[in-house]
Design a protein around this motif. Structure first.
Motif, PDB file in Angstrom:
ATOM      1  N   ARG A 222     -25.906  21.205 -11.623  1.00 62.29           N
ATOM      2  CA  ARG A 222     -27.137  21.421 -10.870  1.00 62.29           C
ATOM      3  C   ARG A 222     -27.946  20.133 -10.734  1.00 62.29           C
ATOM      4  O   ARG A 222     -28.619  19.912  -9.720  1.00 62.29           O
ATOM      5  CB  ARG A 222     -27.979  22.518 -11.535  1.00 62.29           C
ATOM      6  N   ASP A 223     -27.863  19.252 -11.781  1.00 61.96           N
ATOM      7  CA  ASP A 223     -28.572  17.975 -11.698  1.00 61.96           C
ATOM      8  C   ASP A 223     -27.923  17.051 -10.676  1.00 61.96           C
ATOM      9  O   ASP A 223     -28.612  16.343  -9.928  1.00 61.96           O
ATOM     10  CB  ASP A 223     -28.605  17.304 -13.067  1.00 61.96           C
ATOM     11  N   LEU A 224     -26.587  17.036 -10.663  1.00 57.42           N
ATOM     12  CA  LEU A 224     -25.888  16.219  -9.669  1.00 57.42           C
ATOM     13  C   LEU A 224     -26.153  16.729  -8.254  1.00 57.42           C
ATOM     14  O   LEU A 224     -26.326  15.941  -7.318  1.00 57.42           O
ATOM     15  CB  LEU A 224     -24.384  16.233  -9.956  1.00 57.42           C
ATOM     16  N   LYS A 225     -26.205  18.041  -8.106  1.00 58.99           N
ATOM     17  CA  LYS A 225     -26.475  18.634  -6.797  1.00 58.99           C
ATOM     18  C   LYS A 225     -27.860  18.242  -6.308  1.00 58.99           C
ATOM     19  O   LYS A 225     -28.058  17.882  -5.146  1.00 58.99           O
ATOM     20  CB  LYS A 225     -26.336  20.152  -6.891  1.00 58.99           C
ATOM     21  N   ARG A 226     -28.846  18.269  -7.222  1.00 63.46           N
ATOM     22  CA  ARG A 226     -30.208  17.905  -6.856  1.00 63.46           C
ATOM     23  C   ARG A 226     -30.315  16.418  -6.511  1.00 63.46           C
ATOM     24  O   ARG A 226     -30.965  16.027  -5.552  1.00 63.46           O
ATOM     25  CB  ARG A 226     -31.159  18.253  -8.001  1.00 63.46           C
ATOM     26  N   ALA A 227     -29.648  15.586  -7.315  1.00 61.90           N
ATOM     27  CA  ALA A 227     -29.774  14.139  -7.130  1.00 61.90           C
ATOM     28  C   ALA A 227     -29.138  13.652  -5.840  1.00 61.90           C
ATOM     29  O   ALA A 227     -29.580  12.668  -5.250  1.00 61.90           O
ATOM     30  CB  ALA A 227     -29.149  13.413  -8.310  1.00 61.90           C
ATOM     31  N   THR A 228     -28.093  14.333  -5.394  1.00 65.33           N
ATOM     32  CA  THR A 228     -27.359  13.883  -4.211  1.00 65.33           C
ATOM     33  C   THR A 228     -27.730  14.656  -2.951  1.00 65.33           C
ATOM     34  O   THR A 228     -27.067  14.518  -1.925  1.00 65.33           O
ATOM     35  CB  THR A 228     -25.843  14.019  -4.445  1.00 65.33           C
ATOM     36  N   GLY A 229     -28.803  15.474  -3.035  1.00 66.91           N
ATOM     37  CA  GLY A 229     -29.184  16.255  -1.859  1.00 66.91           C
ATOM     38  C   GLY A 229     -28.119  17.243  -1.482  1.00 66.91           C
ATOM     39  O   GLY A 229     -27.730  17.336  -0.321  1.00 66.91           O
ATOM     40  N   ASN A 230     -27.621  17.974  -2.508  1.00 65.96           N
ATOM     41  CA  ASN A 230     -26.536  18.943  -2.297  1.00 65.96           C
ATOM     42  C   ASN A 230     -25.291  18.255  -1.743  1.00 65.96           C
ATOM     43  O   ASN A 230     -24.615  18.737  -0.853  1.00 65.96           O
ATOM     44  CB  ASN A 230     -26.983  20.078  -1.371  1.00 65.96           C
ATOM     45  N   PHE A 231     -25.006  17.051  -2.301  1.00 67.63           N
ATOM     46  CA  PHE A 231     -23.841  16.265  -1.910  1.00 67.63           C
ATOM     47  C   PHE A 231     -23.845  15.964  -0.411  1.00 67.63           C
ATOM     48  O   PHE A 231     -22.845  16.111   0.287  1.00 67.63           O
ATOM     49  CB  PHE A 231     -22.541  16.973  -2.319  1.00 67.63           C
ATOM     50  N   GLU A 233     -23.675  14.165   3.039  1.00 64.76           N
ATOM     51  CA  GLU A 233     -22.764  13.130   3.528  1.00 64.76           C
ATOM     52  C   GLU A 233     -23.444  11.768   3.624  1.00 64.76           C
ATOM     53  O   GLU A 233     -22.819  10.724   3.517  1.00 64.76           O
ATOM     54  CB  GLU A 233     -22.217  13.530   4.903  1.00 64.76           C
ATOM     55  N   GLY A 234     -24.786  11.788   3.825  1.00 64.87           N
ATOM     56  CA  GLY A 234     -25.503  10.535   3.939  1.00 64.87           C
ATOM     57  C   GLY A 234     -25.540   9.736   2.652  1.00 64.87           C
ATOM     58  O   GLY A 234     -25.784   8.527   2.669  1.00 64.87           O
ATOM     59  N   ASN A 235     -25.305  10.400   1.510  1.00 59.99           N
ATOM     60  CA  ASN A 235     -25.293   9.722   0.214  1.00 59.99           C
ATOM     61  C   ASN A 235     -23.893   9.357  -0.252  1.00 59.99           C
ATOM     62  O   ASN A 235     -23.716   8.767  -1.313  1.00 59.99           O
ATOM     63  CB  ASN A 235     -25.947  10.610  -0.859  1.00 59.99           C
ATOM     64  N   LYS A 236     -22.913   9.693   0.549  1.00 58.78           N
ATOM     65  CA  LYS A 236     -21.524   9.461   0.149  1.00 58.78           C
ATOM     66  C   LYS A 236     -21.179   7.981   0.256  1.00 58.78           C
ATOM     67  O   LYS A 236     -21.381   7.348   1.288  1.00 58.78           O
ATOM     68  CB  LYS A 236     -20.589  10.280   1.035  1.00 58.78           C
ATOM     69  N   LEU A 237     -20.660   7.421  -0.848  1.00 65.24           N
ATOM     70  CA  LEU A 237     -20.283   6.007  -0.878  1.00 65.24           C
ATOM     71  C   LEU A 237     -18.785   5.797  -0.709  1.00 65.24           C
ATOM     72  O   LEU A 237     -18.335   4.720  -0.339  1.00 65.24           O
ATOM     73  CB  LEU A 237     -20.735   5.366  -2.202  1.00 65.24           C
ATOM     74  N   GLY A 238     -17.999   6.804  -1.046  1.00 64.04           N
ATOM     75  CA  GLY A 238     -16.548   6.670  -0.952  1.00 64.04           C
ATOM     76  C   GLY A 238     -15.869   7.924  -1.455  1.00 64.04           C
ATOM     77  O   GLY A 238     -16.523   8.908  -1.822  1.00 64.04           O
ATOM     78  N   GLN A 239     -14.544   7.904  -1.473  1.00 61.85           N
ATOM     79  CA  GLN A 239     -13.769   9.057  -1.894  1.00 61.85           C
ATOM     80  C   GLN A 239     -12.500   8.591  -2.564  1.00 61.85           C
ATOM     81  O   GLN A 239     -11.863   7.640  -2.117  1.00 61.85           O
ATOM     82  CB  GLN A 239     -13.433   9.937  -0.686  1.00 61.85           C
TER      83      GLN A 239
END
Length: 259
Positions: A222-231, A233-239
């Motif tokens: 839940r903390d990761l979800k909050r920090a990344t804006g529900n994951f 795409e704009g916060n995605k750095l790579g895969q």
């Protein structure tokens, strides 16, 4: 252990110690060399408390039971061990020395006599370019094994016409590399702690792991979800290759919460 590459071998859990599997075990093409510290008895093991010399197989070429020597690899509490693994290429001799400690800082000197010695020509086993490191595996039982520190010392003899024809092995250790001349001597000293628990979820194990330097930090979903804006795409750095995300978030040091 000394291995020809860094590839993770599928099916190498349990008794295969992360070294081989049911298909590859025993093949000379493995180019594997390892000193095992075994706490589980397989059909081919002398007991559940021994060391062994593994050459291309988890069925050890040589084993030494440790109970009579006063060592218990998997005690009910915390125990520290200091181990020296010496290899003399001139004599083609591998020796293992061992002490136990009550504290995390080694205090006892190297013993005068090894607990195991074996005649070994490494040039007939490992590849010319090999990697040095550690391997382990898990089964139904649970142990916490931590390598607290280790050191690799390589002695290279002065150049001599009689030695030039002898093969050279390169060992990749961490981020550095060292050349091991088989006519010289390689000495490995490492120190580790073993602790056994009945359950993998034991909070003592989790707490101990989290206190070790370099251990990844755990966060709740839940903390990761909050920090990344529900994951978003704009916060995605790579895969990663297996689909894992590398994303951007922000951690509040003062409150210890993501935002």
């Amino acid at each position: 252990m000394v291995a020809p590459d860094l590839n993770r071998l599928l099916g190498s859990s349990g008794g295969y110690l992360g070294l081989t599997n049911a298909t590859t075990d025993g093949h000379a093409s493995n180019h594997l060399l390892a000193v095992e510290f075994d706490t589980f008895k397989q059909d081919y093991d002398p007991d559940a408390n021994h060391i062994g010399l593994d050459i291309n197989s988890v069925v050890s070429n040589q084993t030494v039971s440790l109970a009579d020597l006063g060592f218990q690899l998997s005690p009910n509490g915390t125990k520290y061990f200091h181990v020296w693994i010496d290899y003399d290429g001139g004599r083609k001799l591998l020796e293992v020395y061992m002490t136990d400690e009550d504290a995390s800082i080694p205090t006892k000197p190297k013993p005068a006599s090894p607990i195991m010695n074996a005649s070994l020509d490494t040039s007939a086993v490992v590849s010319q370019n090999s990697y040095f490191g550690f391997a382990a595996s898990t089964g139904e039982n649970v142990e916490l094994n931590c390598v607290m520190s280790w050191n690799l010392t390589v002695e290279e003899l002065p150049k001599d016409p009689d030695l030039l024809a002898r093969p050279v092995i390169g060992l990749a250790v961490g981020i550095s590399a060292a050349a091991l001349v088989l006519a010289g001597a390689a000495v490995l000293g490492f120190f580790w702690v073993r602790r056994r628990r009945a359950e993998a979820s034991d909070p003592n194990i989790v707490g101990t792991l989290q206190s070790l330097p370099g251990t990844p930090r755990e966060f709740k979903f839940r903390d990761l979800k909050r920090a990344t804006g529900n994951f978003d795409e704009g916060n995605k750095l790579g895969q990663g290759g297996f689909g894992g995300w590398c994303t951007r978030g922000c951690w509040r040091r003062r409150t210890g919460r993501w935002r």
